[in-house]
Motif scaffolding. Structure first.
Motif, PDB file in Angstrom:
ATOM      1  N   LEU A   1       6.701 105.280  -8.332  1.00 48.05           N
ATOM      2  CA  LEU A   1       5.970 105.206  -7.071  1.00 48.05           C
ATOM      3  C   LEU A   1       6.238 103.886  -6.359  1.00 48.05           C
ATOM      4  O   LEU A   1       6.443 103.837  -5.147  1.00 48.05           O
ATOM      5  N   LEU A   2       6.219 102.814  -7.142  1.00 55.33           N
ATOM      6  CA  LEU A   2       6.440 101.491  -6.578  1.00 55.33           C
ATOM      7  C   LEU A   2       7.778 101.420  -5.873  1.00 55.33           C
ATOM      8  O   LEU A   2       7.886 100.941  -4.745  1.00 55.33           O
TER       9      LEU A   2
ATOM     10  N   LEU B   1       2.024  98.188  -6.760  1.00 55.62           N
ATOM     11  CA  LEU B   1       2.078  99.486  -6.092  1.00 55.62           C
ATOM     12  C   LEU B   1       1.028  99.573  -5.006  1.00 55.62           C
ATOM     13  O   LEU B   1       1.308  99.956  -3.880  1.00 55.62           O
TER      14      LEU B   1
ATOM     15  N   ILE C   1       7.420  84.820  22.131  1.00 59.73           N
ATOM     16  CA  ILE C   1       7.109  86.229  21.941  1.00 59.73           C
ATOM     17  C   ILE C   1       5.638  86.438  21.637  1.00 59.73           C
ATOM     18  O   ILE C   1       4.949  85.555  21.160  1.00 59.73           O
ATOM     19  N   LYS C   2       5.193  87.635  21.978  1.00 57.20           N
ATOM     20  CA  LYS C   2       3.818  88.024  21.700  1.00 57.20           C
ATOM     21  C   LYS C   2       3.847  89.224  20.772  1.00 57.20           C
ATOM     22  O   LYS C   2       4.717  90.073  20.892  1.00 57.20           O
ATOM     23  N   LYS C   3       2.834  89.296  19.906  1.00 53.02           N
ATOM     24  CA  LYS C   3       2.752  90.459  19.031  1.00 53.02           C
ATOM     25  C   LYS C   3       2.142  91.624  19.793  1.00 53.02           C
ATOM     26  O   LYS C   3       1.261  91.433  20.616  1.00 53.02           O
ATOM     27  N   LEU C   4       2.602  92.797  19.474  1.00 52.05           N
ATOM     28  CA  LEU C   4       1.998  93.989  20.045  1.00 52.05           C
ATOM     29  C   LEU C   4       0.831  94.386  19.159  1.00 52.05           C
ATOM     30  O   LEU C   4       1.015  94.657  17.975  1.00 52.05           O
TER      31      LEU C   4
ATOM     32  N   THR D   1       2.295  99.260   3.742  1.00 51.80           N
ATOM     33  CA  THR D   1       3.437 100.013   4.255  1.00 51.80           C
ATOM     34  C   THR D   1       3.113 100.734   5.555  1.00 51.80           C
ATOM     35  O   THR D   1       1.981 101.134   5.811  1.00 51.80           O
TER      36      THR D   1
ATOM     37  N   PHE E   1       9.515 103.876  -4.675  1.00 52.55           N
ATOM     38  CA  PHE E   1       9.469 104.709  -3.482  1.00 52.55           C
ATOM     39  C   PHE E   1       8.882 103.930  -2.305  1.00 52.55           C
ATOM     40  O   PHE E   1       9.435 103.889  -1.212  1.00 52.55           O
ATOM     41  N   PHE E   2       7.755 103.253  -2.538  1.00 49.19           N
ATOM     42  CA  PHE E   2       7.134 102.519  -1.444  1.00 49.19           C
ATOM     43  C   PHE E   2       7.948 101.307  -1.028  1.00 49.19           C
ATOM     44  O   PHE E   2       7.990 100.940   0.140  1.00 49.19           O
ATOM     45  N   LEU E   3       8.590 100.684  -2.007  1.00 49.12           N
ATOM     46  CA  LEU E   3       9.449  99.537  -1.689  1.00 49.12           C
ATOM     47  C   LEU E   3      10.546  99.950  -0.724  1.00 49.12           C
ATOM     48  O   LEU E   3      10.897  99.220   0.190  1.00 49.12           O
ATOM     49  N   VAL E   4      11.101 101.130  -0.938  1.00 44.75           N
ATOM     50  CA  VAL E   4      12.225 101.567  -0.117  1.00 44.75           C
ATOM     51  C   VAL E   4      11.761 101.979   1.276  1.00 44.75           C
ATOM     52  O   VAL E   4      12.371 101.646   2.273  1.00 44.75           O
ATOM     53  N   THR E   5      10.647 102.713   1.328  1.00 40.25           N
ATOM     54  CA  THR E   5      10.237 103.243   2.628  1.00 40.25           C
ATOM     55  C   THR E   5       9.496 102.226   3.481  1.00 40.25           C
ATOM     56  O   THR E   5       9.274 102.459   4.659  1.00 40.25           O
ATOM     57  N   THR E   6       9.106 101.124   2.903  1.00 38.34           N
ATOM     58  CA  THR E   6       8.275 100.197   3.668  1.00 38.34           C
ATOM     59  C   THR E   6       9.089  99.432   4.705  1.00 38.34           C
ATOM     60  O   THR E   6      10.257  99.128   4.492  1.00 38.34           O
ATOM     61  N   THR E   7       8.466  99.201   5.839  1.00 44.09           N
ATOM     62  CA  THR E   7       9.038  98.278   6.821  1.00 44.09           C
ATOM     63  C   THR E   7       7.959  97.258   7.126  1.00 44.09           C
ATOM     64  O   THR E   7       6.871  97.601   7.530  1.00 44.09           O
ATOM     65  N   MET E   8       8.300  96.032   6.921  1.00 45.05           N
ATOM     66  CA  MET E   8       7.291  94.986   7.062  1.00 45.05           C
ATOM     67  C   MET E   8       7.227  94.407   8.467  1.00 45.05           C
ATOM     68  O   MET E   8       6.363  93.624   8.768  1.00 45.05           O
ATOM     69  N   ASP E   9       8.174  94.787   9.320  1.00 43.17           N
ATOM     70  CA  ASP E   9       8.267  94.079  10.590  1.00 43.17           C
ATOM     71  C   ASP E   9       7.075  94.369  11.490  1.00 43.17           C
ATOM     72  O   ASP E   9       6.603  95.487  11.590  1.00 43.17           O
TER      73      ASP E   9
ATOM     74  N   ASP F   1       5.825  94.402  15.357  1.00 39.86           N
ATOM     75  CA  ASP F   1       6.492  94.497  16.642  1.00 39.86           C
ATOM     76  C   ASP F   1       6.114  93.322  17.519  1.00 39.86           C
ATOM     77  O   ASP F   1       4.948  93.031  17.705  1.00 39.86           O
ATOM     78  N   SER F   2       7.127  92.670  18.035  1.00 39.85           N
ATOM     79  CA  SER F   2       6.841  91.549  18.916  1.00 39.85           C
ATOM     80  C   SER F   2       7.934  91.462  19.953  1.00 39.85           C
ATOM     81  O   SER F   2       9.015  91.999  19.769  1.00 39.85           O
ATOM     82  N   GLY F   3       7.637  90.803  21.027  1.00 38.52           N
ATOM     83  CA  GLY F   3       8.634  90.669  22.077  1.00 38.52           C
ATOM     84  C   GLY F   3       8.059  89.996  23.299  1.00 38.52           C
ATOM     85  O   GLY F   3       6.937  89.527  23.290  1.00 38.52           O
TER      86      GLY F   3
ATOM     87  N   ASN G   1       7.617  95.681  27.206  1.00 39.07           N
ATOM     88  CA  ASN G   1       7.825  94.631  26.222  1.00 39.07           C
ATOM     89  C   ASN G   1       9.276  94.677  25.781  1.00 39.07           C
ATOM     90  O   ASN G   1       9.747  95.704  25.314  1.00 39.07           O
ATOM     91  N   TYR G   2       9.973  93.568  26.005  1.00 39.77           N
ATOM     92  CA  TYR G   2      11.359  93.504  25.519  1.00 39.77           C
ATOM     93  C   TYR G   2      11.300  93.075  24.063  1.00 39.77           C
ATOM     94  O   TYR G   2      11.040  91.907  23.779  1.00 39.77           O
ATOM     95  N   SER G   3      11.487  94.006  23.184  1.00 41.85           N
ATOM     96  CA  SER G   3      11.347  93.705  21.775  1.00 41.85           C
ATOM     97  C   SER G   3      12.402  92.686  21.340  1.00 41.85           C
ATOM     98  O   SER G   3      13.573  92.835  21.628  1.00 41.85           O
ATOM     99  N   SER G   4      11.947  91.652  20.661  1.00 43.56           N
ATOM    100  CA  SER G   4      12.901  90.660  20.167  1.00 43.56           C
ATOM    101  C   SER G   4      12.371  89.999  18.907  1.00 43.56           C
ATOM    102  O   SER G   4      11.187  90.014  18.637  1.00 43.56           O
TER     103      SER G   4
END
Lengths: 154, 193
Positions: free
Chosen positions: B20-21, A28, A54-57, A35, B23-31, B33-35, A147-150
């Motif tokens: 709780l776990l 948890l 690609i570069k990280k933002l 998160t 809930f967080f598993l569902v709402t989390t986004t691990m990505d 940002d890159s580009g 930044n073109y996100s990809s």
């Protein structure tokens, strides 16, 4: 022989679950820390294109997002299937970009303004026409770092 | 009357934690940002002087039409050859008169001494009907070409890749191969839609 059989009656003993809450709590906390809440509710579908260079933002607070794509099923009746752009939570017009960028700029610290980046998250099936229009608007708003996100291609 | 303090039942603790776990598993986004990061040119005002014209041999014209076909210097080319084409054009080792010219004055660059820099500029033009993923693919190839040029140079000079160099050396390498990709003002090429 009897010596060894003395305890053989009870079957397999129950596994203690006392440490289960600890394990779950550990997981948890991991998810709580790692998160990031989804900030916007996407009304359009965005499948990012792939790229290798690609570069990280780095700083999320310096980035404002423009989403481009076709509306998802629930909104197709209302908005059609043509690619649209979304700023924050609303589907918008191209002409709204200038206002959006200045609003984003207002929210920022003064020292950070030169580092402001606009991330274009566009669906890979979108045509360049709309992207070019967005780029022209960004130039008008003088938000020049983009930044073109990809996704990272494997 | 010293009653022993009753223990709180901790059995449901796991259930609460699980809730709780999940809930967080569902709402989390691990990505993360890159580009591909690019810089747009500032808008050109009419009263400002026009940028100097670039000679035709110094411009490497890349066109993408509405059928996602690639034309480089007037000829069709598959995307996978683009990277090498750009590198060849910028470096121009044999002084081919069709490829990019060197600047007249050599420039003094730290770590490298006097260097002859290329005048070459890559110009990218696309049609309204070009699809975005093709455009990104081409952009990616162009950036890759410049990254490979930088890497080759740093390997030769410092024996490390560009990424591992310190800031000053990186700056010097960047000066030798600046990312000169220009995008034309939008217009319709390849017919009206």
């Amino acid at each position: 022989m009897a010596k060894f059989n003395r305890k053989g009656k009870g079957g397999t003993p129950a596994i203690s679950t006392a440490s289960l809450p600890d394990i779950v709590f550990m997981l948890l906390f991991f998810f709580m820390v790692s998160t990031t809440m989804r900030e916007v509710d996407l009304k359009i579908s965005v499948k990012l294109p792939e790229a290798t260079e690609i570069k990280k933002l780095e700083k999320k607070s310096l980035v404002s997002y423009i989403y481009v794509g076709a509306p998802i099923k629930a909104y197709q009746e209302k908005f059609g299937t043509e690619p649209r752009l979304q700023l924050n939570d609303e589907l918008s017009q191209i002409s709204d970009i200038v206002t959006y960028i200045s609003a984003e700029r207002e929210k920022m610290d003064e020292n950070d303004i030169p580092f402001m980046t606009t991330s274009i998250k566009a669906d890979m099936e979108v045509k360049m026409g709309i992207i070019t229009e967005i780029k022209q608007e960004l130039r008008k708003a003088s938000a020049l770092k983009i930044n073109y996100s990809s996704r990272k291609a494997l | 009357m010293a009653r022993p303090i009753q223990e709180i039942n901790a059995g449901s603790m796991a259930d609460i934690a699980f809730l709780l776990l999940i809930f967080f598993l569902v709402t989390t986004t691990m990505d993360v940002d890159s580009g591909i990061t690019r810089k747009l040119p500032a808008i050109q005002h009419e009263d400002q002087p026009k940028p100097p014209d670039v000679k035709e041999r110094n411009v490497y014209i890349v066109l993408i039409n509405q059928h996602n076909q690639l034309a480089v210097e007037g000829e069709l080319m598959p995307v996978n050859k683009l990277c090498d084409g750009v590198k060849e054009f910028i470096k121009n080792p044999q002084d081919n008169p069709n490829l990019s010219e060197k600047k007249e004055d050599a420039v003094d660059i730290p770590f490298f001494g006097m260097m002859e820099l290329s005048k070459g500029v890559v110009s990218l033009q696309n049609d309204k009907g070009t699809s975005y993923h093709k455009y990104i693919e081409v952009q990616n190839e162009l950036v890759r070409a410049f990254n490979e040029l930088k890497d080759e140079l740093s390997m030769k000079k410092f024996g490390m890749t560009y990424k591992d160099l310190d800031d000053e050396r990186q700056k010097a390498v960047r000066k030798v191969f600046p990312m000169s990709i220009s995008e034309a003002e939008p217009r319709n090429i390849g017919g009206k839609k």
